[in-house]
Scaffold this motif. Structure first.
Motif, PDB file in Angstrom:
ATOM      1  N   HIS A  61       1.796   1.750  11.781  1.00 37.64           N
ATOM      2  CA  HIS A  61       2.014   0.922  10.600  1.00 37.64           C
ATOM      3  C   HIS A  61       2.713   1.782   9.544  1.00 37.64           C
ATOM      4  CE1 HIS A  61       1.141  -2.756   8.340  1.00 37.64           C
ATOM      5  NE2 HIS A  61       0.931  -1.986   7.283  1.00 37.64           N
ATOM      6  N   PRO A  66      -4.069   1.113   7.526  1.00 40.19           N
ATOM      7  CA  PRO A  66      -3.879   0.184   8.645  1.00 40.19           C
ATOM      8  C   PRO A  66      -3.659   0.888   9.981  1.00 40.19           C
ATOM      9  CG  PRO A  66      -2.683  -0.580   6.726  1.00 40.19           C
ATOM     10  CD  PRO A  66      -3.166   0.798   6.394  1.00 40.19           C
ATOM     11  N   PRO A  90      -2.602  -3.888  13.565  1.00 34.39           N
ATOM     12  CA  PRO A  90      -3.022  -4.038  12.163  1.00 34.39           C
ATOM     13  C   PRO A  90      -3.092  -5.476  11.673  1.00 34.39           C
ATOM     14  CG  PRO A  90      -1.602  -2.137  12.353  1.00 34.39           C
ATOM     15  CD  PRO A  90      -1.593  -2.809  13.712  1.00 34.39           C
ATOM     16  N   ILE A  91      -2.242  -6.374  12.170  1.00 31.59           N
ATOM     17  CA  ILE A  91      -2.278  -7.761  11.667  1.00 31.59           C
ATOM     18  C   ILE A  91      -3.572  -8.465  12.039  1.00 31.59           C
ATOM     19  CG2 ILE A  91       0.238  -7.940  11.745  1.00 31.59           C
ATOM     20  CD1 ILE A  91      -0.250 -10.020  14.074  1.00 31.59           C
ATOM     21  N   VAL A 141      -4.059  -4.647   7.132  1.00 29.04           N
ATOM     22  CA  VAL A 141      -2.712  -4.207   6.734  1.00 29.04           C
ATOM     23  C   VAL A 141      -2.698  -3.683   5.300  1.00 29.04           C
ATOM     24  CG1 VAL A 141      -1.517  -5.791   8.304  1.00 29.04           C
ATOM     25  CG2 VAL A 141      -1.982  -6.512   5.944  1.00 29.04           C
ATOM     26  N   GLY A 167       3.458  -5.122  10.960  1.00 29.90           N
ATOM     27  CA  GLY A 167       2.643  -5.727   9.909  1.00 29.90           C
ATOM     28  C   GLY A 167       3.241  -5.563   8.528  1.00 29.90           C
ATOM     29  N   THR A 202       2.481  -7.043   4.041  1.00 29.81           N
ATOM     30  CA  THR A 202       1.546  -7.623   3.087  1.00 29.81           C
ATOM     31  C   THR A 202       2.305  -8.228   1.911  1.00 29.81           C
ATOM     32  OG1 THR A 202      -0.264  -7.113   1.540  1.00 29.81           O
ATOM     33  CG2 THR A 202       1.302  -5.361   1.983  1.00 29.81           C
ATOM     34  N   THR A 248      -2.017 -11.021   4.611  1.00 27.08           N
ATOM     35  CA  THR A 248      -1.438 -10.392   5.798  1.00 27.08           C
ATOM     36  C   THR A 248      -0.194 -11.144   6.242  1.00 27.08           C
ATOM     37  OG1 THR A 248      -3.598  -9.636   6.538  1.00 27.08           O
ATOM     38  CG2 THR A 248      -1.853  -9.741   8.197  1.00 27.08           C
TER      39      THR A 248
END
Length: 515
Positions: free
Chosen positions: A33, A38, A49-50, A54, A379, A381, A392
């Motif tokens: 990531h 994350p 991570p998702i 994240v 991922g 944010t 996310t």
């Protein structure tokens, strides 16, 4: 190979790491990531991570309405790699940066499968003062010890009050570089297994280096006096110190007659930080860096070595995809687990995602093909702040040879750090890479589709030339977006400071307790 030039003579900055790579297997397409927590959550839980985290929020946050995900780091209820290995009779140890949760005892390494822990909970701390953040205007330390005989703040390892980067030898005071303390913890673990070589152990060493702040012992800083830019000089010196540590660890394993039966995995958790020149990072020739989803932020250095790596794989470079969530399944396989049947029933019962990683040992060992990773999920944010909370997002995908990046809608689809830094960056220029944005939206005109195998610097978008591939990958992003895990992590809780100042002698530690 990272090098420096002194008077025209090329000298390696990382000779021990270079040796480990040349005698091991380089993972040239390893993806993490774009930020710390994350990636670390992914490694520990075996999830992308998702599906886990994240966000890079601080461990003092709490959302009382969510007992599973209303905290920093790994959601409660997710089985970790240490717990899987412990079930296989491995002893488990963690040294260094945790960054996967601290709010409750259940978030700590010693409650998530690690029998011993020596390290700190936050993203970073001062290498000399061991401090991170403040409570009531007073700096708080962050260093913890957990073993069979003691569990609590490492008060006994505190440096003198005058010990700092600019005063590394205060008269009459203890002043030890934090990385030296952590290295000592690693050596203690290795020595503890020397007398019983049949006792399998898992040691997760998460070095503080080469994270901010840029601090290093004078001896190493002085080695690089030929470098004019102070930030680049510090980064080189810190890299050189870390390389020395790697050499020390390898030598300790050999002295304990453990090296031949050990697999060593070495990789970063995100790209080098190039946002401003004082960060000292450089991902040349890749575009971007930490906090960006360009290759420089997520495609990171990685290698596998040690005596347990089959001889036929030593010296090879592997182009197939590997991600942070693959390690749990891979290590479980090495420990004798049938990973085709490994599932996290407890997490699934809570509505959380099961393991998503792939067992990569077949590929790494070269003994069998195994399952080939065909996709990397990137991922993102909605958080505007670097270390803030947000929703996310799926920020892109990689389906070799193509990579599609999609900027967050609330950020006008702009992806930061659209720049490839010079080979000698930072070099005194006043550029601010995070301010150099690229629009990556859902239109072919502004789409960001790259053939990263032919165009690793992501210099030429193919979204207009390959509309079918562009639209198919967009649809895949939409499918993945429907599955993401997006809890509200909460806000900083006053109990964190109360516990630090009233219970832990000025150190951070767990602060939410069962009533």
């Amino acid at each position: 190979m990272p090098t420096i030039s002194v008077g025209g003579v090329v000298e390696p900055v990382t000779p021990n790491i270079d040796s480990l790579v040349s005698e091991g297997l380089e993972l040239d397409r390893f993806y993490a990531h774009k930020i710390c927590s994350p990636s670390r959550t992914s490694i520990q839980t075996g999830r992308s991570p998702i599906y886990a985290n994240v966000q890079n929020v601080k461990p003092e946050v709490v959302n009382e309405d969510d007992k599973v995900g209303g905290w920093q780091g790994a959601p409660l209820g997710m089985t970790t790699v240490a717990e899987v290995l412990k079930d296989q009779n491995y002893s488990t140890h963690f040294v260094g940066k945790w960054d996967v949760g601290m709010a409750t005892e259940s978030h700590t390494p010693y409650s998530r499968g690690y029998e011993t822990f020596f390290g700190y909970f936050h993203h970073s701390n001062d290498y000399w003062g061991q401090t991170e953040g403040k409570c009531h205007l007073k700096k708080v330390k962050d260093l913890w010890v957990h073993n069979e005989t003691f569990s609590g703040p490492a008060v006994h390892l505190a440096n003198g009050k005058h010990c700092k980067e600019k005063n590394q030898n205060p008269k009459g005071e203890t002043c030890v570089y934090e990385e030296e303390l952590l290295l000592g913890g690693v050596k203690d673990v290795i020595r503890g297994h020397e007398s019983n070589n049949d006792d399998p152990f898992f040691l997760f060493y998460s070095s503080h280096l080469t994270h901010m702040p840029l601090q290093v012992p004078e001896e190493y800083y002085n080695k690089f006096s030929h470098i004019e830019n102070d930030y680049r000089r510090r980064m080189r010196a810190m890299s050189n110190f870390f390389d020395w540590e790697v050499g020390q660890i390898v030598e300790s394993l050999k002295e304990a007659n453990l090296y031949d039966d050990t697999l060593i995995v070495l990789h970063a958790d995100n790209g080098g930080e190039i946002m401003t020149t004082f960060c000292g990072g450089n991902n040349y020739p890749l575009r971007g860096g930490k906090f960006s989803n360009f290759e420089g932020g997520i495609r990171v250095n990685a290698a596998v070595g040690g005596g347990w790596l089959p001889e036929e794989r030593r010296g090879d470079k592997e182009e197939r995809l590997v991600t942070t969530d693959d390690w749990l399944m891979t290590y479980a396989s090495l420990a004798g687990v049938d990973t085709t049947k490994l599932t996290d029933e407890g997490a699934v019962a809570l509505g959380l995602r099961d393991f998503t990683g792939i067992n990569q040992w077949g590929m790494i060992s070269g003994q069998e093909e195994g399952v080939v990773r065909e996709e990397v999920i990137i991922g993102d944010t909605t958080s505007i702040e670097f270390n803030g909370d947000g929703k996310t997002l799926v920020g892109g995908i990689i389906q070799p040879p193509y990579k599609l990046i999609l900027g967050a809608e609330n950020k006008l689809h702009r992806v930061s750090q659209d720049v490839t830094t010079p080979q000698n960056y930072p070099d005194g220029s006043d550029r601010v890479p995070e301010a150099i944005m690229k629009k990556c939206d859902r239109t072919a005109k502004h789409g960001c589709l790259f053939n990263i195998f032919e165009d690793p610097t992501e210099s030429h978008s193919l979204s207009e030339e390959l509309p079918d591939i562009f639209n198919t990958m967009l649809q895949r992003i939409d499918e993945l977006q429907e599955e993401v895990y997006s809890p509200e992590r909460g806000k900083k809780d006053d109990r964190a400071c109360e516990a630090a100042m009233d219970t832990y002698y000025g150190y951070w530690g767990p602060f939410v307790h069962d009533e």
